[in-house]
Design an enzyme around this catalytic site. Sequence first.
Site, PDB file in Angstrom:
ATOM      1  N   HIS A  17       7.397  -0.626 -19.705  1.00 40.18           N
ATOM      2  CA  HIS A  17       8.351   0.315 -19.109  1.00 40.18           C
ATOM      3  C   HIS A  17       9.662  -0.330 -18.686  1.00 40.18           C
ATOM      4  O   HIS A  17      10.611   0.346 -18.333  1.00 40.18           O
ATOM      5  CB  HIS A  17       7.747   0.967 -17.857  1.00 40.18           C
ATOM      6  CG  HIS A  17       7.769   0.075 -16.650  1.00 40.18           C
ATOM      7  ND1 HIS A  17       6.966  -1.015 -16.537  1.00 40.18           N
ATOM      8  CD2 HIS A  17       8.517   0.114 -15.527  1.00 40.18           C
ATOM      9  CE1 HIS A  17       7.207  -1.616 -15.377  1.00 40.18           C
ATOM     10  NE2 HIS A  17       8.147  -0.964 -14.747  1.00 40.18           N
TER      11      HIS A  17
HETATM   12  N1  UDP Z   1       0.004   2.101 -12.695  1.00 44.92           N
HETATM   13  C1  UDP Z   1      -0.759   3.258 -12.631  1.00 44.92           C
HETATM   14  N2  UDP Z   1      -0.843   4.031 -13.745  1.00 44.92           N
HETATM   15  C2  UDP Z   1      -0.242   3.710 -14.914  1.00 44.92           C
HETATM   16  C3  UDP Z   1       0.521   2.521 -14.978  1.00 44.92           C
HETATM   17  C4  UDP Z   1       0.635   1.751 -13.843  1.00 44.92           C
HETATM   18  O1  UDP Z   1      -1.338   3.561 -11.588  1.00 44.92           O
HETATM   19  O2  UDP Z   1      -0.362   4.481 -15.871  1.00 44.92           O
HETATM   20  C5  UDP Z   1       0.133   1.291 -11.489  1.00 44.92           C
HETATM   21  C6  UDP Z   1      -0.305  -0.139 -11.663  1.00 44.92           C
HETATM   22  O3  UDP Z   1      -1.702  -0.268 -11.504  1.00 44.92           O
HETATM   23  C7  UDP Z   1       0.477  -0.848 -10.582  1.00 44.92           C
HETATM   24  C8  UDP Z   1       1.768  -0.057 -10.522  1.00 44.92           C
HETATM   25  O4  UDP Z   1       1.499   1.191 -11.148  1.00 44.92           O
HETATM   26  O5  UDP Z   1      -0.183  -0.750  -9.340  1.00 44.92           O
HETATM   27  C9  UDP Z   1       2.843  -0.802 -11.228  1.00 44.92           C
HETATM   28  O6  UDP Z   1       3.935  -0.003 -11.372  1.00 44.92           O
HETATM   29  P1  UDP Z   1       5.028  -0.227 -12.499  1.00 44.92           P
HETATM   30  O7  UDP Z   1       4.425  -0.977 -13.624  1.00 44.92           O
HETATM   31  O8  UDP Z   1       5.619   1.098 -12.767  1.00 44.92           O
HETATM   32  O9  UDP Z   1       6.138  -1.062 -11.734  1.00 44.92           O
HETATM   33  P2  UDP Z   1       6.382  -2.602 -11.454  1.00 44.92           P
HETATM   34  O10 UDP Z   1       5.144  -3.169 -10.830  1.00 44.92           O
HETATM   35  O11 UDP Z   1       6.762  -3.263 -12.727  1.00 44.92           O
HETATM   36  O12 UDP Z   1       7.518  -2.607 -10.478  1.00 44.92           O
END
Ligand code: UDP
Length: 356
Positions: A201
């Site tokens: 993403h």
């Molecule tokens: N997550 C979720 N469902 C999904 C994809 C990710 O619950 O379909 C959760 C994942 O387990 C983690 C969080 O979203 O706890 C991460 O968010 P994201 O990847 O959007 O953002 P980043 O961590 O890169 O800031």
Amino acid sequence: MKICTIIGARPQFIKAAVVSRAISEVEGLTEVLIHTGQHFDANMSDVFFTELDIPVPDYNLKIGGGTHGENTGRMIESIEKVLIDEKPDHVLVYGDTDSTLAGALAAAKLHIPIAHVEAGLRSFNRKMPEEINRVLTDHAASLLFAPTETAVENLVNEGIAADKISQVGDVMFDATLYYGEKTRRPQLSDIRDEFIMCTIHRAENTNDQQKLRAIISALNEISETTQIVLPLHPRTAGIIKAMGDVKLGDSIKVIDPVGFLEMHWLLQNCLMVMTDSGGVQKEAFFHKKPCVTLRDETEWVELVHSGVNRLAAPGRVDIPDVVAGMAKLKISPALNLYGDGNAGKKIVKIIKDKVI
Ligand code: UDP
């Protein structure tokens, strides 16, 4: 004593679930929750409030869908109004999104002390919107909650006074421990016994067609031998659709984003993880699954240093080769990099001691 918490994006709901629960357990503290609306789809927002028992936000600003500048500007204006009305003793922000920065700037101009959870993370890549957001927020904050030793060092190296910084561990580790026994298998008939869990993403991948094509081509190649389960972020889905000429292969199980409990079932049951997410890199480790990070660099350097995560820069390395090299890695259950699972409680105690 009043804490105003500002959240807006998926990872912030998860982090806030931990800290908001800890706030509610301490007498004399009240929390006002502001949801900026940055993520608004049911499966990117509502599901987390329901599953993780996050209180219904006191304010929903419904600001999303614009450019970084539009969103951040509108958020600052709206958050400022709420802060003037609510007069909190502290503003609490999480991570590195536009909601984080908007909350920090609005609070700073009103001279309200800012607490930043997940302070000190650095990719040292200023082209990432997240890097700008986290650097500026750290420099506006008066309480900086760093998850790791490296994060503390990064802050000290930038001249931030050591007495503002607390190394508390990672609230996402708290979340994984707390919700780990409540995970749920997604209602999907055709998940095979052996599969790779994947998420994509990050803007640096989705906004760069060359990188996105390299990732998709690697996923298609890998899925010829091992199923890939891919809960697709709406931004990535939209971009792939708009590109028109790329196709995710049939052995890639593309699904809508899942809730936290289903996500963690997938992480518990997968062979390994491929991701460009910050949170998912760590969660792979919490579930002792090897991880290949589809980026040029990572903020979570201790994962790479301890060998449980390898970087595979899209378009620059042979991703299937890196994945094959990591697939059989066994991770010691004893390896612990992110604290003792009490980061949320520690954060609240420190804020309370400062406020009262
Ligand atoms: N997550 C979720 N469902 C999904 C994809 C990710 O619950 O379909 C959760 C994942 O387990 C983690 C969080 O979203 O706890 C991460 O968010 P994201 O990847 O959007 O953002 P980043 O961590 O890169 O800031």
